[in-house]
Design an enzyme around this catalytic site. Structure first.
Site, mmCIF file in Angstrom:
data_model
loop_
_atom_site.group_PDB
_atom_site.id
_atom_site.type_symbol
_atom_site.label_atom_id
_atom_site.label_comp_id
_atom_site.label_asym_id
_atom_site.label_seq_id
_atom_site.Cartn_x
_atom_site.Cartn_y
_atom_site.Cartn_z
ATOM 1 N N LYS A 11 0.855 -1.201 0.000
ATOM 2 C CA LYS A 11 0.000 0.000 0.000
ATOM 3 C C LYS A 11 0.878 1.233 0.000
ATOM 4 O O LYS A 11 2.077 1.195 0.327
ATOM 5 C CB LYS A 11 -0.927 0.019 1.212
ATOM 6 C CG LYS A 11 -0.221 -0.009 2.589
ATOM 7 C CD LYS A 11 0.386 1.288 3.056
ATOM 8 C CE LYS A 11 1.124 1.166 4.392
ATOM 9 N NZ LYS A 11 1.961 2.352 4.719
ATOM 10 N N ASP A 135 -1.341 -1.338 11.230
ATOM 11 C CA ASP A 135 -1.723 -1.400 9.814
ATOM 12 C C ASP A 135 -2.322 -2.742 9.414
ATOM 13 O O ASP A 135 -2.894 -2.867 8.331
ATOM 14 C CB ASP A 135 -0.502 -1.158 8.912
ATOM 15 C CG ASP A 135 -0.070 0.297 8.881
ATOM 16 O OD1 ASP A 135 -0.755 1.129 9.498
ATOM 17 O OD2 ASP A 135 0.948 0.586 8.239
#
Length: 272
Positions: A11, A135
């Site tokens: 990401k 995360d």
């Protein structure tokens, strides 16, 4: 089913604002996660003895990596033993701010749940994921998302970036704990969710309002990253930012040809 091969995606952060430090030592933040096609490939096979193999020397040196931690956490939670042969083809740079370790952890939770038919719900997996890292919950369902609190409160966004993204990673490993110790929390000028609420990418708004608070800390220690960001603009990027706590800096280009020219420039100058 005795074997599953899955992609574990990276990401980037489209903005990262660290708002305050909480009493528990964690930080309140806001960010927008954008998933990438860049991904590690992990193969999980049921086996008679546990084995972990990878083509990454750096990952091999981590005896307690997040993949193994995720398996041990599942074992504790389910009171079962999962004997696996795991093969990791590592593509995402370690310590590059692209969420590779968090993605591997979430991918492990999902895949072991499926492989052994554990029947754990998304909510149960999310709670386990947060124990592994802030995360990690995002990668259980890696779609464009606005995130707040530690990053675990997630709100999918109807946005896409219809432009090529060039990642430049100078092979510097940034310690996330070090970066958070150095950060000075501040309130953003404008909420990231408001900037992108229309679902449109406006480069002027991005340059005006979207920042990564960790750039001030990391660029001060590693000035070559600041140079890379400036060079991305010099090579025609419409927007550039460091992802996460670094060290990857990305540039969004208006067309593929400009991105390819910039990629060649960085390769010739040994940046990536």
């Amino acid at each position: 089913m005795d074997k599953i091969t899955v992609d574990s995606p990276a990401k980037i952060n489209l903005g990262l604002n660290v708002i305050r430090k909480k009493d528990d030592g964690f930080h309140d933040l806001e960010t927008i996660f954008i998933p990438l096609l860049l991904a590690d490939k992990i193969t999980f096979s049921k086996s008679n003895e546990f084995a972990f193999q990878t083509d990454s020397d750096l990952l091999n040196q981590l005896n307690d990596n997040l993949i193994i931690k995720a398996i041990r956490l599942l074992e504790d939670f389910t009171n079962r033993k999962f004997v696996l042969d795991i093969l990791v083809e590592k593509i995402i740079p370690i310590g590059g701010g692209l969420g590779g370790g968090s993605s591997n952890a979430a991918t492990t939770l999902k895949t072991v749940n499926k492989l052994f038919e554990l029947g754990l719900s998304y909510q149960e997996l999310s709670r386990l994921a947060l124990e592994l890292g802030s995360d990690v919950p995002y990668f259980l369902n890696p779609v464009p998302s606005y995130a707040e609190s530690r990053g675990e409160l997630l709100y999918p966004l109807n946005i896409e970036i219809p432009y090529p993204i060039l990642l430049v990673n100078p092979r510097i490993k940034i310690d996330t704990i070090w970066a958070f110790k150095k950060i000075k929390p501040t309130f953003p000028i404008k909420n990231l969710r408001d900037i992108l609420q229309a679902g449109l990418i406006d480069f002027d708004d991005l340059k005006k309002y979207v920042e990564n608070d960790f750039e001030a800390v990391v660029f001060g220690e590693f000035p070559q990253l600041k140079f890379i960001k400036q060079e991305l603009y010099n090579q025609g990027a419409k927007f550039s930012l460091m992802s996460g706590t670094g060290s990857t800096v990305y540039g969004i280009f208006s067309n593929l040809q400009k991105a390819l020219w910039a990629e060649e420039y960085f390769k010739q100058n040994n940046f990536a």
